[in-house]
Structures are given as C-alpha cells and as structure tokens.
Design a protein around this motif. Structure first.
Motif, short mmCIF file in Angstrom:
data_model
loop_
_atom_site.label_atom_id
_atom_site.label_comp_id
_atom_site.label_asym_id
_atom_site.label_seq_id
_atom_site.Cartn_x
_atom_site.Cartn_y
_atom_site.Cartn_z
N GLU A 242 -1.52 -6.77 -4.46
CA GLU A 242 -1.39 -7.37 -3.13
C GLU A 242 -1.34 -8.90 -3.19
O GLU A 242 -0.69 -9.55 -2.36
CB GLU A 242 -2.56 -6.92 -2.26
N LYS A 243 -1.99 -9.48 -4.19
CA LYS A 243 -2.04 -10.94 -4.32
C LYS A 243 -0.94 -11.51 -5.21
O LYS A 243 -0.82 -12.71 -5.36
CB LYS A 243 -3.41 -11.35 -4.88
N ARG B 73 -5.34 -4.07 -5.18
CA ARG B 73 -5.86 -5.38 -4.75
C ARG B 73 -5.22 -6.51 -5.56
O ARG B 73 -4.90 -7.57 -5.02
CB ARG B 73 -7.38 -5.40 -4.88
N ARG B 74 -5.01 -6.28 -6.84
CA ARG B 74 -4.35 -7.30 -7.65
C ARG B 74 -2.86 -7.39 -7.30
O ARG B 74 -2.30 -8.48 -7.22
CB ARG B 74 -4.53 -6.98 -9.13
N ARG C 92 0.83 -1.20 0.00
CA ARG C 92 0.00 0.00 0.00
C ARG C 92 0.87 1.25 0.00
O ARG C 92 0.57 2.22 -0.71
CB ARG C 92 -0.92 0.00 1.22
#
Length: 279
Positions: free
Chosen positions: A274-275, A271-272, A100
């Motif tokens: 982060e994975k 979000r993508r 982040r």
C-alpha cells in the motif's frame, strides 16, 4: 473490474501456467503410485484401523506434504512482483481496483487453482482405493481434501505476502524459498539445536516441556498435522507426536496456527504494498 473479476483473471492465468502443470503432474503421479502399491509406513501397519483408510490417508499425506507447499510457492511468489516488473500492475490498479482488491483477488484466485489441483488428484487416489478395497470412505477423503486445500491457502499466502512487499520477483522468490526451506527442513534442525543447547543429546526426564513443543506447532506443517488429527482420528496412527494435557497443545490449536499463517503474511505484504510506488 470488481474483486470477483480479479479472482476470475487469476484463475485463468494461473491455470495456464506451465510450472503449475508440471508440479501438478508429479503430484498426481506420486499420490496415485502410493495408492496403487497400497503403501503404509511400517510403524503404522499394525494400527487398529482399516487398511483401506490407512492407504488412502497415507497416499494423500505423503504426496501433499511436499507438493502442496511447492505448488503454493510456484503460484504465489510472482503474483504481484511479477506484474510490477512486467508493467501490467498499473493496468490492474487502474480499472479501477484498489490494492486490497489486487491482494485479496490474487489470493483467492490462486488458492482456488491449488484447490482444484488437490481435489482432482485426491479424487483419483480415492477412486484407486475404492477399486482396490471396495470401501467408500468418503468422509475421510472429503475431510482430508478440505484440510489440504486450507493448507494450500497457507502456502499461497506466504509467497504472496512476499510478492506484495518486494519490488522484484527475485527478492520475493528468495524470501518464499527461504520460508519453504525453514518449514520443510530447517524448523526441526532449529528445534534439535535448541534441545542440544538447553538439555543436551538426551531430553529431560518426563520429556520436553510444553513450551518447547509449542514452538514445533508454530510450523504450519506440524499445525496441519494437529488439525488433521482433530477431525480424523485415524490420522493419529500415521503421526508421532508427544501427547500433552496443556490446552495450547491440543489438536484444535492447529487450526489457529494455520489461520495465523494465512492472515499475517497477507496483512504485512498488503501494508507494505500500500505504501509502495509502483512505478
């Protein structure tokens, strides 16, 4: 390394980019040229607004419409994907920074660089109009400059979202260019095609329905026009858009649409990201 340190790093790194310098140079030349020749579009020349204000607004508008999105695209598409390919992303995330921090820091830092280019360029344009007309229209200059910086944030957020969510610079660049082309050219073509399918070559009596016009406002370029008209009344004389009494077609809606175009790409990209495995 804190979030502020990431921002500082991004400012220094982006400010030294040759692509940023090149785009900024042509942005500056075009904007100053329009101000120096006192250019105002023909339909706006008889508007009941001071000529100096029209020249100032038009010089900033015509140059910013093309070069600010291009600057945002050039500065944002490789922000994370580029570091992943170069192998420096692992170092950035190991200092320690969260993913982040990386996304927000890059967004803020690169938006500051775009803002610095805009402020520098528009300041010279304002100085040219002051020397030409002797009027210090600081309110128009300040408001429009601030709005353009906010618009620049949109065009940093969109490619940065792609950069965070893609595994390569090439994919991020293709996605960002695709959206840029859609915003600049494709959106109007899609609206025209939709009109032809639903209503034919001639719009219906009384004009196109409000919901149809709302689709046009979803384009951040149109949303920026609405936002500018909300705070700078003279901007109405440089734009042509049907008036509507619908609450969702008032000028203030432009601010909402611009905010959405900043938040959604960053959230989806983060979000993508982060994975993802950064190896």
């Amino acid at each position: 390394m804190s979030l502020s340190a990431v921002v500082k790093k991004e400012v220094h790194q982006s400010a030294r980019s040759y692509s940023v310098a090149g785009i900024a140079f042509f942005f500056f030349l075009f904007a100053v040229f329009l101000a120096a020749i006192h250019w105002v579009p023909v339909p706006s020349r008889n508007a009941p607004v001071e000529q100096s204000r029209l020249v100032l607004l038009n010089s900033m508008r015509q140059s910013g419409v093309f070069f600010v999105p291009l600057l945002g695209l050039g500065i944002g598409y490789d922000a994370i994907a580029g570091e992943r390919e170069r192998g420096s992303l692992k170092l950035l995330l190991g200092l320690p920074n969260t993913r982040r921090d990386a996304v927000l820091g890059k967004f803020v830092g690169r938006t500051l660089v775009v803002g610095g280019v805009v402020v520098a360029c528009y300041t010279v344009v304002w100085a040219v109009t002051v020397l030409s007309y002797g009027t210090l229209d600081f309110a128009t200059f300040g408001l429009y400059t601030l709005l353009t910086v906010c618009n620049g944030a949109v065009y940093v957020a969109v490619p940065l979202g792609f950069s965070a969510g893609m595994k390569s610079r090439q994919r991020a660049l293709v996605g960002a260019i695709g959206l840029y082309a859609l915003f600049m050219l494709g959106w109007d073509a899609l609206l025209l095609g939709l009109q032809l399918v639903l209503y034919g070559a001639q719009p219906p009596h009384g004009g196109l329905p409000d919901w149809f016009q709302l689709i046009g406002v979803f384009n951040p370029s149109t949303a920026f026009m609405f936002a500018a008209r909300a705070v700078i009344p003279a901007y109405h004389d440089l734009t042509i858009y049907p008036h509507s009494d619908a609450p969702f077609l008032q000028d203030w809606v432009g601010f909402v649409v611009l905010l959405v175009w900043v938040v959604v790409p960053l959230v989806l990209g983060y979000r993508r990201f982060e994975k993802m495995d950064i190896e």
